[in-house]
Scaffold this motif. Structure first.
Motif, PDB file in Angstrom:
ATOM      1  N   ALA A  64      -3.562  -9.188  -8.283  1.00  0.00           N
ATOM      2  CA  ALA A  64      -4.263  -9.030  -9.561  1.00  0.00           C
ATOM      3  C   ALA A  64      -5.772  -9.199  -9.432  1.00  0.00           C
ATOM      4  CB  ALA A  64      -3.714 -10.028 -10.579  1.00  0.00           C
ATOM      5  N   ARG A  65      -6.243  -9.776  -8.328  1.00  0.00           N
ATOM      6  CA  ARG A  65      -7.672  -9.971  -8.127  1.00  0.00           C
ATOM      7  C   ARG A  65      -8.322  -8.834  -7.355  1.00  0.00           C
ATOM      8  NH1 ARG A  65      -6.759 -15.317  -4.921  1.00  0.00           N
ATOM      9  NH2 ARG A  65      -5.210 -13.859  -4.116  1.00  0.00           N
ATOM     10  N   THR A 101       0.717  -8.517 -15.399  1.00  0.00           N
ATOM     11  CA  THR A 101       0.706  -9.762 -14.632  1.00  0.00           C
ATOM     12  C   THR A 101       1.719 -10.772 -15.157  1.00  0.00           C
ATOM     13  OG1 THR A 101      -1.103 -10.599 -15.984  1.00  0.00           O
ATOM     14  CG2 THR A 101      -1.704  -9.501 -13.901  1.00  0.00           C
ATOM     15  N   SER A 102       2.394 -10.435 -16.246  1.00  0.00           N
ATOM     16  CA  SER A 102       3.418 -11.320 -16.798  1.00  0.00           C
ATOM     17  C   SER A 102       4.482 -10.466 -17.474  1.00  0.00           C
ATOM     18  CB  SER A 102       2.803 -12.305 -17.801  1.00  0.00           C
ATOM     19  OG  SER A 102       2.254 -11.595 -18.889  1.00  0.00           O
ATOM     20  N   GLY A 103       5.567 -11.113 -17.856  1.00  0.00           N
ATOM     21  CA  GLY A 103       6.641 -10.403 -18.530  1.00  0.00           C
ATOM     22  C   GLY A 103       7.828 -10.158 -17.629  1.00  0.00           C
ATOM     23  N   HIS A 144      -0.984 -14.395  -8.567  1.00  0.00           N
ATOM     24  CA  HIS A 144      -1.836 -13.235  -8.308  1.00  0.00           C
ATOM     25  C   HIS A 144      -1.049 -11.933  -8.163  1.00  0.00           C
ATOM     26  CE1 HIS A 144      -4.929 -16.173  -8.000  1.00  0.00           C
ATOM     27  NE2 HIS A 144      -4.358 -16.731  -6.954  1.00  0.00           N
ATOM     28  N   PHE A 145       0.248 -12.000  -8.332  1.00  0.00           N
ATOM     29  CA  PHE A 145       1.101 -10.822  -8.204  1.00  0.00           C
ATOM     30  C   PHE A 145       1.019  -9.973  -9.468  1.00  0.00           C
ATOM     31  CE2 PHE A 145       5.344  -8.836  -8.803  1.00  0.00           C
ATOM     32  CZ  PHE A 145       5.394  -8.071  -7.652  1.00  0.00           C
ATOM     33  N   ALA A 146       0.838  -8.677  -9.289  1.00  0.00           N
ATOM     34  CA  ALA A 146       0.775  -7.761 -10.432  1.00  0.00           C
ATOM     35  C   ALA A 146       1.585  -6.508 -10.141  1.00  0.00           C
ATOM     36  CB  ALA A 146      -0.673  -7.380 -10.740  1.00  0.00           C
ATOM     37  N   VAL A 147       2.118  -5.921 -11.188  1.00  0.00           N
ATOM     38  CA  VAL A 147       2.826  -4.651 -11.120  1.00  0.00           C
ATOM     39  C   VAL A 147       1.964  -3.625 -11.850  1.00  0.00           C
ATOM     40  CG1 VAL A 147       4.899  -3.388 -11.836  1.00  0.00           C
ATOM     41  CG2 VAL A 147       5.083  -5.776 -11.073  1.00  0.00           C
TER      42      VAL A 147
END
Length: 182
Positions: A64-65, A101-103, A144-147
């Motif tokens: 995510a960064r 980044t959430s959900g 920091h994990f994002a989809v």
């Protein structure tokens, strides 16, 4: 006749995209082109992680960064480019992207990633591209994990076979297609 052929090509594209989520498929590694905040083009490879044909969406994971997240947030449109030597097909997909980044989608993806060696790609305490004093910093958490969801707006399909080249563009709606000069 032409409409039937275009419909068959579009169906074959989405079938190949679904298979591309598997290791070793040439389309698993895609080139993503975005625009930097100062208007310059920026391209890098990303890994196709999931395909949702009914929603016309492709997904990849990222930190995510990373600079691409800022680019996507500021300008959510981009292009994905794929090449398959066995098929002789090039795809250029114009996409609209959303960073999550959430959900549930993120938690579900993380549940799979954390069981694989790829988990370490997302656990660095420093952002991608940061200078390091040593090659392997300690690991952080999932924060920091994002989809990234990429909704396909258009597909530009180029068939580069020795029998003759063909090209078509497929629009945002199924059946919205036209042949193009290669």
């Amino acid at each position: 006749m032409n409409d039937d052929v275009l419909a068959q090509v579009e169906q074959a594209i989405w079938q190949a995209l679904q298979a591309a989520g598997e290791r070793g498929h040439p389309w698993r590694l895609m080139t993503l082109a975005t625009v930097t905040p100062d208007g310059l083009p920026d391209a890098r490879n990303v890994v196709l992680r999931r395909v949702a044909p009914e929603q016309r969406e492709l997904y990849f994971y990222t930190d995510a960064r990373s600079p691409k997240v800022r680019q996507i947030t500021e300008q959510p449109r981009g292009v994905l480019v794929m090449w398959s030597p066995p098929l002789g097909w090039q795809l250029r997909l114009q996409v609209e992207m959303t960073v999550m980044t959430s959900g549930l989608a993120v938690l579900s993806a993380w549940a799979q990633v954390k069981m694989s060696p790829a988990v370490f790609d997302y656990l660095s305490p420093v952002p991608p591209g940061s200078p390091l004093a040593r090659p392997a910093p300690e690991r952080g958490t999932r924060e920091h994990f994002a989809v990234v969801a990429c909704r396909v707006r258009t597909i530009d399909w180029l068939d580069l076979n020795t029998d003759g080249q063909r090209r078509a563009r497929f629009g945002p709606a199924r059946g919205e297609a036209t042949w193009l000069q290669p």
